[in-house]
Design a protein around this motif. Structure first.
Motif, PDB file in Angstrom:
ATOM      1  N   GLY A  98     -31.690  -5.690 -36.519  1.00 43.76           N
ATOM      2  CA  GLY A  98     -32.964  -5.096 -35.845  1.00 43.76           C
ATOM      3  C   GLY A  98     -34.245  -6.040 -35.697  1.00 43.76           C
ATOM      4  O   GLY A  98     -34.963  -6.125 -34.959  1.00 43.76           O
ATOM      5  N   ARG A  99     -34.296  -7.038 -36.673  1.00 43.22           N
ATOM      6  CA  ARG A  99     -35.267  -8.339 -36.639  1.00 43.22           C
ATOM      7  C   ARG A  99     -35.053  -9.171 -35.640  1.00 43.22           C
ATOM      8  O   ARG A  99     -35.877  -9.898 -35.495  1.00 43.22           O
ATOM      9  CB  ARG A  99     -35.293  -8.677 -38.111  1.00 43.22           C
ATOM     10  CG  ARG A  99     -35.924  -7.821 -39.140  1.00 43.22           C
ATOM     11  CD  ARG A  99     -36.074  -8.605 -40.443  1.00 43.22           C
ATOM     12  NE  ARG A  99     -36.332  -7.527 -41.577  1.00 43.22           N
ATOM     13  CZ  ARG A  99     -36.554  -8.004 -42.663  1.00 43.22           C
ATOM     14  NH1 ARG A  99     -36.511  -9.026 -42.816  1.00 43.22           N
ATOM     15  NH2 ARG A  99     -36.791  -7.143 -43.722  1.00 43.22           N
ATOM     16  N   LEU A 100     -33.863  -9.199 -35.119  1.00 38.82           N
ATOM     17  CA  LEU A 100     -33.398 -10.520 -34.133  1.00 38.82           C
ATOM     18  C   LEU A 100     -33.759 -10.087 -32.557  1.00 38.82           C
ATOM     19  O   LEU A 100     -33.122  -8.811 -32.238  1.00 38.82           O
ATOM     20  CB  LEU A 100     -31.939 -10.543 -34.454  1.00 38.82           C
ATOM     21  CG  LEU A 100     -31.321 -11.908 -33.517  1.00 38.82           C
ATOM     22  CD1 LEU A 100     -32.053 -13.021 -33.668  1.00 38.82           C
ATOM     23  CD2 LEU A 100     -29.897 -11.691 -33.587  1.00 38.82           C
ATOM     24  N   ARG A 101     -34.251 -10.891 -31.846  1.00 39.24           N
ATOM     25  CA  ARG A 101     -34.370 -10.772 -30.496  1.00 39.24           C
ATOM     26  C   ARG A 101     -34.027 -12.282 -29.893  1.00 39.24           C
ATOM     27  O   ARG A 101     -34.334 -13.265 -30.119  1.00 39.24           O
ATOM     28  CB  ARG A 101     -35.883 -10.411 -30.060  1.00 39.24           C
ATOM     29  CG  ARG A 101     -35.931 -10.407 -28.478  1.00 39.24           C
ATOM     30  CD  ARG A 101     -37.372  -9.772 -28.201  1.00 39.24           C
ATOM     31  NE  ARG A 101     -38.377 -10.423 -28.267  1.00 39.24           N
ATOM     32  CZ  ARG A 101     -39.121 -11.116 -27.432  1.00 39.24           C
ATOM     33  NH1 ARG A 101     -38.684 -11.302 -26.338  1.00 39.24           N
ATOM     34  NH2 ARG A 101     -40.259 -11.988 -27.807  1.00 39.24           N
ATOM     35  N   VAL A 102     -32.914 -12.098 -29.066  1.00 44.97           N
ATOM     36  CA  VAL A 102     -32.187 -13.223 -28.345  1.00 44.97           C
ATOM     37  C   VAL A 102     -32.904 -13.274 -26.820  1.00 44.97           C
ATOM     38  O   VAL A 102     -32.934 -12.511 -26.254  1.00 44.97           O
ATOM     39  CB  VAL A 102     -30.782 -13.013 -28.439  1.00 44.97           C
ATOM     40  CG1 VAL A 102     -30.380 -14.393 -27.750  1.00 44.97           C
ATOM     41  CG2 VAL A 102     -30.368 -12.898 -29.795  1.00 44.97           C
ATOM     42  N   VAL A 103     -33.360 -14.459 -26.482  1.00 48.26           N
ATOM     43  CA  VAL A 103     -34.004 -14.947 -25.320  1.00 48.26           C
ATOM     44  C   VAL A 103     -32.895 -15.801 -24.727  1.00 48.26           C
ATOM     45  O   VAL A 103     -33.025 -17.177 -25.187  1.00 48.26           O
ATOM     46  CB  VAL A 103     -35.205 -15.494 -25.514  1.00 48.26           C
ATOM     47  CG1 VAL A 103     -35.821 -15.742 -24.073  1.00 48.26           C
ATOM     48  CG2 VAL A 103     -36.238 -14.398 -25.854  1.00 48.26           C
ATOM     49  N   GLU A 104     -32.401 -15.624 -23.807  1.00 50.15           N
ATOM     50  CA  GLU A 104     -31.425 -16.948 -23.055  1.00 50.15           C
ATOM     51  C   GLU A 104     -32.342 -17.392 -22.064  1.00 50.15           C
ATOM     52  O   GLU A 104     -32.624 -17.120 -21.047  1.00 50.15           O
ATOM     53  CB  GLU A 104     -30.291 -16.151 -22.364  1.00 50.15           C
ATOM     54  CG  GLU A 104     -29.187 -16.956 -21.832  1.00 50.15           C
ATOM     55  CD  GLU A 104     -28.111 -16.326 -20.810  1.00 50.15           C
ATOM     56  OE1 GLU A 104     -28.039 -16.974 -19.610  1.00 50.15           O
ATOM     57  OE2 GLU A 104     -27.760 -14.932 -20.997  1.00 50.15           O
ATOM     58  N   ALA A 105     -32.354 -18.741 -22.656  1.00 46.68           N
ATOM     59  CA  ALA A 105     -33.334 -19.350 -21.611  1.00 46.68           C
ATOM     60  C   ALA A 105     -33.264 -20.801 -22.154  1.00 46.68           C
ATOM     61  O   ALA A 105     -32.714 -21.161 -23.184  1.00 46.68           O
ATOM     62  CB  ALA A 105     -34.789 -19.217 -21.953  1.00 46.68           C
TER      63      ALA A 105
END
Length: 282
Positions: A98-105
């Motif tokens: 839950g600590r991970l946020r992925v940004v595709e960029a």
């Protein structure tokens, strides 16, 4: 604790995703758990840090970062890798996923709107874009207080070099505008897959206040001019920037600097003084 990826698992994941590391994206995946542990230890993170990771790839470093901070914002340009990363986190560190946020960029184009206000950056950067990525993110994200990047050893030398040394150049001056840079340990090429043909090193940056109250973009233009013809003295190298060699010499002298020096002998503060003198003389 999250279970880290070893060599067999890195290859299995790559095979499952049909990922072939590409030279174009500068992909070399770390498959040695001890190396990623050492990177995280060197980053000196606090439990409150929000960490920006650029180019997480298969997630080797991501898994080591998750227990060490409040959140990891991972920026990944490859859509296949970006989609798989949350699953890898859930498989290996279910209580931390839950600590991970992925940004595709593309890291060279991200802004604060994309990633929020990370306090630290930790990344294994593709060699071909390491310096532009670091400079872009320091400019875009004032919240970044520390940066620890693994880059090609030669690039690490350039980022951390001081005036007068062989490695000192445009990247050294521009990095010094934002931060104090220190080259840390050399990393063996054997910890990567595929094995690159160069060694890597860690560089740690700690942000400081700008060394002068001058416009950064104008300063960087001046720095580019000073290094554009390395063997020329400031009088010659800054001729087109100032309008003529004599004008360049006059401005440099007004800044209290010898126009017979070369760009590689000046600190970022020296360049700032030249810009300040130009505003009074040009």
């Amino acid at each position: 604790m999250s279970a880290l990826l070893g060599p067999a698992e890195v290859r299995r994941l790559a095979s499952e995703l049909d990922v072939r590391p590409t030279k174009k994206l500068g992909q070399n995946f770390v498959h040695d758990p001890n190396t990623v542990r050492r990177i995280v230890a060197t980053a000196e993170l606090s439990p409150e840090d929000v960490v920006l990771e650029v180019g997480p790839g298969l997630g080797s470093l991501t898994l080591a970062l998750l227990p060490a901070c409040r959140e990891v914002v991972a920026v990944e340009i490859d859509p296949v890798l970006a989609k798989r990363l949350p699953e890898t986190a859930a498989d290996h560190a279910p209580e931390l996923a839950g600590r991970l946020r992925v940004v595709e960029a593309d890291a060279l184009r991200i802004t604060k709107a994309d990633v929020g206000e990370p306090t630290a950056m930790v990344a294994n950067l593709p060699y071909n874009v390491a310096v532009p990525v670091v400079l872009h993110l320091l400019a875009e994200l004032p919240s970044l207080r520390t940066v620890l990047v693994m880059v090609q050893a030669e690039v690490a030398d350039r980022m951390a070099a001081g005036p007068g040394s062989k490695a000192y150049g445009v990247p050294s001056v521009k990095v010094a505008w934002y931060a104090d840079a220190r080259r840390s340990v050399t990393v063996s090429r054997s910890v990567f897959w595929p094995v690159p043909n160069v060694d890597s090193a860690l560089v740690r940056l700690v942000r400081h206040e700008p060394p002068a109250d001058v416009d950064r973009e104008r300063l960087f233009t001046l720095v580019d001019a000073a290094f554009s013809q390395r063997r020329k003295t400031l009088r010659g190298a800054l001729a087109s920037w100032a309008g003529s060699p004599d004008r360049a010499a006059e401005v440099v002298r007004a800044a209290g600097i010898d126009p017979g020096l070369r760009g590689e002998q000046l600190t970022v503060r020296d360049f700032s003084r030249i810009l300040e003198a130009a505003d009074h003389h040009l």
